[in-house]
Design an enzyme around this catalytic site. Structure first.
Site, PDB file in Angstrom:
ATOM      1  N   LYS A  58       5.452 -12.341 -60.377  1.00 51.99           N
ATOM      2  CA  LYS A  58       5.757 -11.289 -61.358  1.00 51.99           C
ATOM      3  C   LYS A  58       6.917 -10.445 -60.837  1.00 51.99           C
ATOM      4  O   LYS A  58       6.770  -9.672 -59.883  1.00 51.99           O
ATOM      5  CB  LYS A  58       4.553 -10.380 -61.623  1.00 51.99           C
ATOM      6  CG  LYS A  58       4.827  -9.562 -62.894  1.00 51.99           C
ATOM      7  CD  LYS A  58       4.145  -8.241 -62.977  1.00 51.99           C
ATOM      8  CE  LYS A  58       4.780  -7.108 -62.245  1.00 51.99           C
ATOM      9  NZ  LYS A  58       6.032  -6.598 -62.842  1.00 51.99           N
ATOM     10  N   GLY A  69       6.445  -3.496 -52.618  1.00 53.81           N
ATOM     11  CA  GLY A  69       6.729  -2.375 -53.513  1.00 53.81           C
ATOM     12  C   GLY A  69       6.359  -1.071 -52.842  1.00 53.81           C
ATOM     13  O   GLY A  69       6.314  -0.976 -51.610  1.00 53.81           O
ATOM     14  N   SER A  70       6.069  -0.073 -53.668  1.00 51.93           N
ATOM     15  CA  SER A  70       5.811   1.264 -53.128  1.00 51.93           C
ATOM     16  C   SER A  70       4.430   1.338 -52.479  1.00 51.93           C
ATOM     17  O   SER A  70       3.518   0.577 -52.827  1.00 51.93           O
ATOM     18  CB  SER A  70       5.908   2.289 -54.254  1.00 51.93           C
ATOM     19  OG  SER A  70       4.933   1.982 -55.234  1.00 51.93           O
ATOM     20  N   THR A  71       4.283   2.293 -51.585  1.00 44.82           N
ATOM     21  CA  THR A  71       2.992   2.486 -50.916  1.00 44.82           C
ATOM     22  C   THR A  71       1.919   2.875 -51.931  1.00 44.82           C
ATOM     23  O   THR A  71       0.784   2.390 -51.854  1.00 44.82           O
ATOM     24  CB  THR A  71       3.144   3.552 -49.812  1.00 44.82           C
ATOM     25  OG1 THR A  71       4.012   3.006 -48.810  1.00 44.82           O
ATOM     26  CG2 THR A  71       1.815   3.918 -49.175  1.00 44.82           C
ATOM     27  N   ALA A  72       2.287   3.703 -52.917  1.00 42.80           N
ATOM     28  CA  ALA A  72       1.292   4.153 -53.895  1.00 42.80           C
ATOM     29  C   ALA A  72       0.710   2.955 -54.651  1.00 42.80           C
ATOM     30  O   ALA A  72      -0.520   2.826 -54.779  1.00 42.80           O
ATOM     31  CB  ALA A  72       1.935   5.143 -54.869  1.00 42.80           C
ATOM     32  N   GLY A 104       0.925  -0.207 -53.717  1.00 39.14           N
ATOM     33  CA  GLY A 104       0.317  -1.109 -52.728  1.00 39.14           C
ATOM     34  C   GLY A 104      -1.142  -0.777 -52.476  1.00 39.14           C
ATOM     35  O   GLY A 104      -1.977  -1.670 -52.315  1.00 39.14           O
ATOM     36  N   CYS A 128      13.971  -1.080 -48.178  1.00 41.99           N
ATOM     37  CA  CYS A 128      12.742  -0.548 -47.566  1.00 41.99           C
ATOM     38  C   CYS A 128      12.952  -0.201 -46.101  1.00 41.99           C
ATOM     39  O   CYS A 128      12.378   0.749 -45.596  1.00 41.99           O
ATOM     40  CB  CYS A 128      11.615  -1.551 -47.715  1.00 41.99           C
ATOM     41  SG  CYS A 128      12.088  -3.172 -47.109  1.00 41.99           S
ATOM     42  N   GLU A 181      10.179   8.993 -48.746  1.00 43.19           N
ATOM     43  CA  GLU A 181      11.106   7.877 -48.933  1.00 43.19           C
ATOM     44  C   GLU A 181      12.014   8.214 -50.111  1.00 43.19           C
ATOM     45  O   GLU A 181      11.554   8.335 -51.241  1.00 43.19           O
ATOM     46  CB  GLU A 181      10.318   6.598 -49.232  1.00 43.19           C
ATOM     47  CG  GLU A 181      11.222   5.390 -49.347  1.00 43.19           C
ATOM     48  CD  GLU A 181      10.470   4.119 -49.731  1.00 43.19           C
ATOM     49  OE1 GLU A 181       9.650   4.176 -50.671  1.00 43.19           O
ATOM     50  OE2 GLU A 181      10.733   3.083 -49.106  1.00 43.19           O
TER      51      GLU A 181
HETATM   52  P1  NAD Z   1       6.706  -0.407 -57.362  1.00 46.71           P
HETATM   53  O1  NAD Z   1       5.571  -0.272 -56.419  1.00 46.71           O
HETATM   54  O2  NAD Z   1       6.867   0.587 -58.424  1.00 46.71           O
HETATM   55  O3  NAD Z   1       6.647  -1.837 -58.095  1.00 46.71           O
HETATM   56  C1  NAD Z   1       6.622  -3.046 -57.383  1.00 46.71           C
HETATM   57  C2  NAD Z   1       6.080  -4.127 -58.294  1.00 46.71           C
HETATM   58  O4  NAD Z   1       4.704  -3.858 -58.577  1.00 46.71           O
HETATM   59  C3  NAD Z   1       6.783  -4.237 -59.647  1.00 46.71           C
HETATM   60  O5  NAD Z   1       6.859  -5.597 -60.023  1.00 46.71           O
HETATM   61  C4  NAD Z   1       5.820  -3.474 -60.558  1.00 46.71           C
HETATM   62  O6  NAD Z   1       5.926  -3.850 -61.917  1.00 46.71           O
HETATM   63  C5  NAD Z   1       4.484  -3.863 -59.979  1.00 46.71           C
HETATM   64  N1  NAD Z   1       3.370  -2.953 -60.262  1.00 46.71           N
HETATM   65  C6  NAD Z   1       3.424  -1.656 -60.659  1.00 46.71           C
HETATM   66  N2  NAD Z   1       2.173  -1.157 -60.805  1.00 46.71           N
HETATM   67  C7  NAD Z   1       1.309  -2.155 -60.464  1.00 46.71           C
HETATM   68  C8  NAD Z   1      -0.106  -2.247 -60.379  1.00 46.71           C
HETATM   69  N3  NAD Z   1      -0.913  -1.210 -60.667  1.00 46.71           N
HETATM   70  N4  NAD Z   1      -0.651  -3.417 -59.982  1.00 46.71           N
HETATM   71  C9  NAD Z   1       0.131  -4.466 -59.647  1.00 46.71           C
HETATM   72  N5  NAD Z   1       1.484  -4.445 -59.724  1.00 46.71           N
HETATM   73  C10 NAD Z   1       2.070  -3.294 -60.116  1.00 46.71           C
HETATM   74  O7  NAD Z   1       8.006  -0.509 -56.426  1.00 46.71           O
HETATM   75  P2  NAD Z   1       9.539  -0.564 -56.888  1.00 46.71           P
HETATM   76  O8  NAD Z   1       9.892   0.804 -57.376  1.00 46.71           O
HETATM   77  O9  NAD Z   1       9.768  -1.747 -57.732  1.00 46.71           O
HETATM   78  O10 NAD Z   1      10.269  -0.848 -55.488  1.00 46.71           O
HETATM   79  C11 NAD Z   1      10.615   0.138 -54.588  1.00 46.71           C
HETATM   80  C12 NAD Z   1       9.568   0.254 -53.488  1.00 46.71           C
HETATM   81  O11 NAD Z   1       9.387  -1.004 -52.858  1.00 46.71           O
HETATM   82  C13 NAD Z   1       9.982   1.196 -52.385  1.00 46.71           C
HETATM   83  O12 NAD Z   1       8.892   1.997 -52.016  1.00 46.71           O
HETATM   84  C14 NAD Z   1      10.343   0.268 -51.232  1.00 46.71           C
HETATM   85  O13 NAD Z   1      10.232   0.816 -49.976  1.00 46.71           O
HETATM   86  C15 NAD Z   1       9.393  -0.859 -51.447  1.00 46.71           C
HETATM   87  N6  NAD Z   1       9.893  -2.081 -50.806  1.00 46.71           N
HETATM   88  C16 NAD Z   1       9.296  -2.517 -49.650  1.00 46.71           C
HETATM   89  C17 NAD Z   1       9.784  -3.653 -48.999  1.00 46.71           C
HETATM   90  C18 NAD Z   1       9.146  -4.149 -47.716  1.00 46.71           C
HETATM   91  O14 NAD Z   1       9.375  -5.303 -47.359  1.00 46.71           O
HETATM   92  N7  NAD Z   1       8.366  -3.348 -47.023  1.00 46.71           N
HETATM   93  C19 NAD Z   1      10.866  -4.337 -49.535  1.00 46.71           C
HETATM   94  C20 NAD Z   1      11.448  -3.877 -50.702  1.00 46.71           C
HETATM   95  C21 NAD Z   1      10.940  -2.743 -51.343  1.00 46.71           C
END
Ligand code: NAD
Length: 495
Positions: A194, A246-249, A251, A302, A399
């Site tokens: 996704k 993705g984001s910690t929240a 995650g 990230c 962040e």
């Molecule tokens: P996000 O957490 O908003 O979204 C990430 C993905 O999760 C998207 O595809 C989104 O549609 C999906 N998503 C949203 N809510 C969900 C839920 N409740 N259940 C399952 N999936 C859901 O993050 P973003 O804004 O797309 O990306 C930026 C963040 O990603 C930053 O915090 C960054 O640090 C982090 N990031 C981490 C790494 C790493 O390797 N540690 C790499 C790249 C980005």
């Protein structure tokens, strides 16, 4: 200005009615779609389907069926490797098309999209393809006493974990999709990807290239949509592993729902990564390192360096050098090869970064350069250097995920390490010194999944990557990721 012409096949791809990729075919739902915007102009460039729960169900069942029929895991490892290398070669051959799609929806520099988003992705894919033929288990000596006189031979084999859900963010859409997809395919798993709703285009194209390469139908499925689609996927009982970046929240939510089903999960989350510059460091090199480490992908990385702890004796030199370099950077669209700084991914991200800058100013930070919105229909923010930042300010803790570099002085190394570690995050860090003894003594004290010395933000497929603390759980790359996508089965044979 040196603008890149959009390839005809890219223009045609944008015009398509995009669906979800299930069981080797496009399924274009009747329902709602979401626009994909060009961050350089704010204009809609494509429409992508919002998958329904029913489509998520179909995608998971397609992956499940392919897994149970062993259409992929049942192949000879050498055949899987050959098909994956063909897939890699197709991505390389379509590199310019993929780089343009990435730049057009993410906003990033086309130069970087070519070199990193495509170039490094191809290297990663080639590296992971080779793992298909290198998976190994262990022969085990056992001492089972019953029945008397019996003999046993035991071994542990690594088997694919099963159906993998890969949930991808918007900063490196193609690259992070392959970070999920390739370990899964190399180990014989099947996948549902996704992508992020802001940046789904390269993943859509990747699904077609996978079929062209000979990856059987049902092995690589893809659903598009927002967080509700990700949540439906992560919480599905027929998923065996969720790999989320993705984001910690979010995650934390994904980990929580995965635990309900005892689904394995890996979380690659946010970071607030320190760069520690000791008194003896080469300041010119540190400035260059800060530009790459802090402003790559316009700071939307990230592992980006975002807080710079500089020994007080070198603080003014570093701030002046950094500000001089940042203030001359040209700002423009990603498709302009002359632009060094490009728009952020979305209006939302632009507003969020500007808010961080505003709060920092209110808390007493000094804007040395940048700090403003760029007047445009696109989502630009000036690259910004903040000095006189106090470690307790929000900008030193949250962040920001944008082109904002906060510089903080320190007086002794213990203080620098304490401030670097005083964070909920622990993804990456770097140490800048020419004193080998200091480097070797300080590296173990830094709480981060990766520590660079005299470098920042450089990844390699053979170097495990991931976070500690709230930056996540699990590792990607290297042998570690192969282990994470396989499950050990012990086999005990009486004879
Ligand atoms: P996000 O957490 O908003 O979204 C990430 C993905 O999760 C998207 O595809 C989104 O549609 C999906 N998503 C949203 N809510 C969900 C839920 N409740 N259940 C399952 N999936 C859901 O993050 P973003 O804004 O797309 O990306 C930026 C963040 O990603 C930053 O915090 C960054 O640090 C982090 N990031 C981490 C790494 C790493 O390797 N540690 C790499 C790249 C980005």
């Amino acid at each position: 200005m040196s603008k890149v012409d959009v390839l005809p096949q890219v223009a045609a791809f944008l015009q398509r009615r995009h669906g979800c990729f299930i069981d080797g075919q496009w399924v274009v739902p009747e329902g709602a779609t979401s626009p994909v915007l060009n961050p350089a102009t704010g204009e809609t460039i494509a429409q992508v389907a919002d998958a329904s729960v029913e489509l998520v169900e179909r995608a998971v069942l397609s992956a499940r069926k392919a897994h149970e029929a062993r259409v992929w895991s049942g192949l000879r490892p050498a055949d899987r490797e050959r098909i994956l290398l063909r897939f890699t070669a197709l991505v390389e051959a379509h590199g310019e098309e993929l780089a343009q799609l990435e730049t057009l929806c993410q906003g990033k520099s086309i130069n970087m999209a070519r070199m990193l988003d495509v170039g490094a992705t191809v290297e990663f894919m080639r590296y992971m393809s080779g793992w298909a033929t290198k998976i190994e288990g262990q022969a085990l000596d056992v001492s089972i006493p019953l029945p008397e006189g019996a003999r046993y031979t035991a071994f542990a084999r690594r088997e694919p974990v099963g159906v993998v859900a890969g949930i991808v963010p918007w900063n490196f859409p193609l690259m992070i999709t392959t970070w999920k997809l390739m370990p899964a395919l190399a180990t014989g798993c099947t996948v549902v990807i996704k992508p992020s709703p802001e940046t789904p285009l390269t993943a859509l194209r990747l699904a077609e290239l996978a079929i062209e390469a000979g990856i059987p139908a049902g092995v690589f499925n893809l659903v598009t949509g927002a967080g509700n689609v990700g949540q439906a996927l992560a919480s599905h009982q027929k998923i065996d592993k969720v790999s989320f970046t993705g984001s910690t929240a979010v995650g934390k939510i994904v980990g929580g729902v995965a635990v309900q089903n005892m689904t394995r999960f890996a979380l690659e989350l946010g970071g607030k990564n320190p760069m520690i510059i000791l008194a003896d460091a080469d300041i010119d090199k540190a400035v260059q390192g800060a530009l790459l480490g802090g402003l790559l992908n316009n700071g939307q990385v990230c592992a980006a360096a975002s807080r710079f702890y500089v020994h007080r004796s070198r603080y003014d030199d570093f701030v002046a050098g950094l500000a001089a370099a940042v203030s001359t950077m040209s700002i423009g669209a990603g498709m302009d090869t002359a632009a060094a700084v490009n728009p952020l991914v979305s209006r939302k991200q632009q507003q969020s970064v500007l808010k961080h800058i505003e709060t920092a100013k209110q808390e007493g930070a000094r804007v040395v350069t940048g700090g403003e919105l760029v007047e445009s229909a696109g989502f630009y923010v000036q690259p910004t250097v903040l000095a006189d930042v106090n470690h307790d300010m929000a900008v030193a803790r949250a962040e920001v995920f944008g082109p904002v570099l906060s510089v903080i002085p320190f007086d002794d190394e213990d203080q620098a390490i304490a401030m670097a570690n005083d964070s909920v995050y622990g993804l990456a860090a770097s140490l800048w010194t020419n004193d080998l003894t200091k480097a070797m003594n300080l590296v173990p004290r830094i709480e981060a999944g990766t520590v660079w010395v005299n470098a920042h933000v450089l990844l390699d497929p053979n170097m495990p990557f991931g976070g500690v603390k709230q930056s996540g759980m699990g590792r990607e790359f290297g042998r570690a990721v192969v282990e994470a996508y396989t499950e050990i089965k012990s086999v005990c044979i009486a004879h």
